[in-house]
Design a protein around this motif. Structure first.
Motif, mmCIF file in Angstrom:
data_model
loop_
_atom_site.group_PDB
_atom_site.id
_atom_site.type_symbol
_atom_site.label_atom_id
_atom_site.label_comp_id
_atom_site.label_asym_id
_atom_site.label_seq_id
_atom_site.Cartn_x
_atom_site.Cartn_y
_atom_site.Cartn_z
ATOM 1 N N MET A 149 0.846 -1.209 0.000
ATOM 2 C CA MET A 149 0.000 0.000 0.000
ATOM 3 C C MET A 149 0.876 1.252 0.000
ATOM 4 O O MET A 149 1.872 1.286 0.718
ATOM 5 C CB MET A 149 -0.901 -0.015 1.240
ATOM 6 N N SER A 150 0.475 2.242 -0.789
ATOM 7 C CA SER A 150 1.302 3.452 -0.883
ATOM 8 C C SER A 150 1.226 4.284 0.394
ATOM 9 O O SER A 150 0.198 4.346 1.065
ATOM 10 C CB SER A 150 0.830 4.300 -2.068
ATOM 11 N N LEU A 151 2.342 4.912 0.715
ATOM 12 C CA LEU A 151 2.393 5.838 1.853
ATOM 13 C C LEU A 151 1.813 7.193 1.481
ATOM 14 O O LEU A 151 1.572 8.028 2.339
ATOM 15 C CB LEU A 151 3.854 6.076 2.232
ATOM 16 N N ILE A 152 1.678 7.424 0.186
ATOM 17 C CA ILE A 152 1.253 8.738 -0.305
ATOM 18 C C ILE A 152 -0.266 8.756 -0.410
ATOM 19 O O ILE A 152 -0.853 8.113 -1.290
ATOM 20 C CB ILE A 152 1.889 9.048 -1.688
ATOM 21 N N ASN A 153 -0.863 9.469 0.530
ATOM 22 C CA ASN A 153 -2.325 9.536 0.585
ATOM 23 C C ASN A 153 -2.743 10.980 0.283
ATOM 24 O O ASN A 153 -2.730 11.840 1.160
ATOM 25 C CB ASN A 153 -2.748 9.114 1.994
ATOM 26 N N LEU A 154 -3.047 11.220 -0.980
ATOM 27 C CA LEU A 154 -3.367 12.595 -1.404
ATOM 28 C C LEU A 154 -4.857 12.876 -1.282
ATOM 29 O O LEU A 154 -5.683 11.979 -1.466
ATOM 30 C CB LEU A 154 -2.914 12.815 -2.849
ATOM 31 N N ILE A 155 -5.169 14.108 -0.957
ATOM 32 C CA ILE A 155 -6.566 14.535 -0.853
ATOM 33 C C ILE A 155 -6.774 15.684 -1.843
ATOM 34 O O ILE A 155 -6.030 16.677 -1.807
ATOM 35 C CB ILE A 155 -6.892 15.042 0.565
ATOM 36 N N ASP A 156 -7.742 15.539 -2.713
ATOM 37 C CA ASP A 156 -8.083 16.625 -3.649
ATOM 38 C C ASP A 156 -9.102 17.540 -2.986
ATOM 39 O O ASP A 156 -10.179 17.088 -2.589
ATOM 40 C CB ASP A 156 -8.681 16.047 -4.942
ATOM 41 N N PHE A 157 -8.758 18.823 -2.875
ATOM 42 C CA PHE A 157 -9.681 19.791 -2.296
ATOM 43 C C PHE A 157 -10.489 20.430 -3.431
ATOM 44 O O PHE A 157 -9.891 20.939 -4.393
ATOM 45 C CB PHE A 157 -8.934 20.903 -1.563
ATOM 46 N N PRO A 158 -11.792 20.453 -3.297
ATOM 47 C CA PRO A 158 -12.587 21.118 -4.337
ATOM 48 C C PRO A 158 -12.249 22.608 -4.406
ATOM 49 O O PRO A 158 -12.106 23.261 -3.366
ATOM 50 C CB PRO A 158 -14.032 20.928 -3.867
ATOM 51 N N VAL A 212 8.940 13.701 1.422
ATOM 52 C CA VAL A 212 9.374 12.304 1.505
ATOM 53 C C VAL A 212 8.716 11.692 2.738
ATOM 54 O O VAL A 212 8.770 12.285 3.821
ATOM 55 C CB VAL A 212 10.911 12.215 1.647
ATOM 56 N N LEU A 213 8.089 10.550 2.572
ATOM 57 C CA LEU A 213 7.499 9.822 3.701
ATOM 58 C C LEU A 213 8.127 8.436 3.790
ATOM 59 O O LEU A 213 8.421 7.807 2.763
ATOM 60 C CB LEU A 213 5.980 9.689 3.532
ATOM 61 N N ASP A 214 8.308 7.981 5.022
ATOM 62 C CA ASP A 214 9.032 6.727 5.267
ATOM 63 C C ASP A 214 8.389 6.071 6.492
ATOM 64 O O ASP A 214 8.268 6.723 7.541
ATOM 65 C CB ASP A 214 10.500 7.118 5.526
ATOM 66 N N ASN A 215 7.944 4.824 6.347
ATOM 67 C CA ASN A 215 7.342 4.137 7.499
ATOM 68 C C ASN A 215 8.278 3.093 8.105
ATOM 69 O O ASN A 215 7.848 2.202 8.837
ATOM 70 C CB ASN A 215 5.997 3.496 7.121
ATOM 71 N N GLY A 216 9.552 3.201 7.767
ATOM 72 C CA GLY A 216 10.536 2.247 8.291
ATOM 73 C C GLY A 216 10.725 1.057 7.375
ATOM 74 O O GLY A 216 11.700 0.320 7.506
ATOM 75 N N LYS A 217 9.800 0.899 6.433
ATOM 76 C CA LYS A 217 9.901 -0.208 5.471
ATOM 77 C C LYS A 217 9.964 0.320 4.053
ATOM 78 O O LYS A 217 10.654 -0.221 3.203
ATOM 79 C CB LYS A 217 8.678 -1.126 5.584
ATOM 80 N N GLN A 218 9.164 1.323 3.809
ATOM 81 C CA GLN A 218 9.102 1.936 2.469
ATOM 82 C C GLN A 218 9.400 3.418 2.604
ATOM 83 O O GLN A 218 9.069 4.035 3.621
ATOM 84 C CB GLN A 218 7.685 1.907 1.895
ATOM 85 N N ARG A 219 9.965 3.977 1.530
ATOM 86 C CA ARG A 219 10.204 5.422 1.448
ATOM 87 C C ARG A 219 9.652 5.878 0.106
ATOM 88 O O ARG A 219 9.985 5.289 -0.930
ATOM 89 C CB ARG A 219 11.707 5.670 1.568
ATOM 90 N N LEU A 260 -2.061 13.541 3.437
ATOM 91 C CA LEU A 260 -2.338 13.103 4.807
ATOM 92 C C LEU A 260 -1.097 12.390 5.340
ATOM 93 O O LEU A 260 -0.587 11.467 4.698
ATOM 94 C CB LEU A 260 -3.539 12.150 4.807
ATOM 95 N N ILE A 261 -0.619 12.842 6.490
ATOM 96 C CA ILE A 261 0.555 12.222 7.116
ATOM 97 C C ILE A 261 0.095 11.628 8.445
ATOM 98 O O ILE A 261 -0.350 12.347 9.346
ATOM 99 C CB ILE A 261 1.691 13.240 7.353
ATOM 100 N N GLU A 262 0.182 10.308 8.532
ATOM 101 C CA GLU A 262 -0.302 9.600 9.715
ATOM 102 C C GLU A 262 0.769 9.554 10.804
ATOM 103 O O GLU A 262 1.902 9.970 10.593
ATOM 104 C CB GLU A 262 -0.680 8.155 9.313
ATOM 105 N N ASP A 263 0.396 9.017 11.969
ATOM 106 C CA ASP A 263 1.341 8.801 13.073
ATOM 107 C C ASP A 263 2.502 7.929 12.596
ATOM 108 O O ASP A 263 2.324 7.082 11.734
ATOM 109 C CB ASP A 263 0.721 7.962 14.211
ATOM 110 N N MET A 264 3.588 8.053 13.256
ATOM 111 C CA MET A 264 4.749 7.194 13.078
ATOM 112 C C MET A 264 5.184 7.056 11.617
ATOM 113 O O MET A 264 5.435 5.949 11.118
ATOM 114 C CB MET A 264 4.495 5.803 13.702
#
Ligand code: T46
Length: 136
Positions: free
Chosen positions: A1-10, A69-76, A89-93
């Motif tokens: 699953m991608s770390l990149i969670n984009l939100i389109d704002f109207p 750049v986002l990195d969850n310790g496994k993927q960057r 959206l940037i989640e915890d950890m």
């Protein structure tokens, strides 16, 4: 699953120009407790280099661009934030770094908690160690 969670704002534009409205539990998937913005970043300077233990944020470049750049310790993974109608959206950890700021970049960030320096993990090895015995 991608770390990149984009939100389109109207964009609520009309012939006078554009307008984007950001509301809790509408386009922003949490209660907004804090808003800050990063601007005037010097050429060649990168920022971030930390994770948060318990903090959700949405970041949007309202002017200019930067590379997140986002990195969850496994993927960057990385993505350009270059639109006032595109948030991330940037989640915890999740380790984050911001690079390649344009001179005019204004990075607006909405957060679901007040500022708390104790929530920051600013050492990458400590960040990786957190997952040892704490598998997500
Ligand atoms: C993040 C990325 C995207 C405060 O006093 N209150 C605040 O709400 C914030 C965000 C920062 N500060 C102070 C702490 C430092 O003395 O402002 C100074 C700069 O903060 P920092 O070095 O953490 O900034 P960045 O650009 O590296 O990171 C910031 C956020 O801190 C962070 O939560 O996710 O933007």
């Amino acid at each position: 699953m991608s770390l990149i969670n984009l939100i389109d704002f109207p964009s609520l534009g009309d012939d006078r120009g554009s307008l984007v409205a950001l509301e809790s539990h509408q386009s922003i998937p949490f209660d907004i407790k804090r808003v800050y913005y990063i601007f005037g970043t010097q050429k060649g300077v990168s920022r971030g280099f930390h994770a948060h233990q318990q903090l959700k944020q949405v970041a949007v470049c309202v002017t200019g661009r930067c590379r997140m750049v986002l990195d969850n310790g496994k993927q960057r993974e990385d993505v350009w934030l270059d639109s006032a109608t595109k948030g991330i959206l940037i989640e915890d950890m999740v380790w984050r770094e911001m690079h390649d700021f344009s001179e005019d970049c204004v990075l607006l960030v909405l957060a679901n908690e007040h500022y708390n320096e104790l929530d920051y993990i600013r050492d990458y090895d400590c960040f990786l160690n957190y997952f040892v015995g704490n598998e997500k």
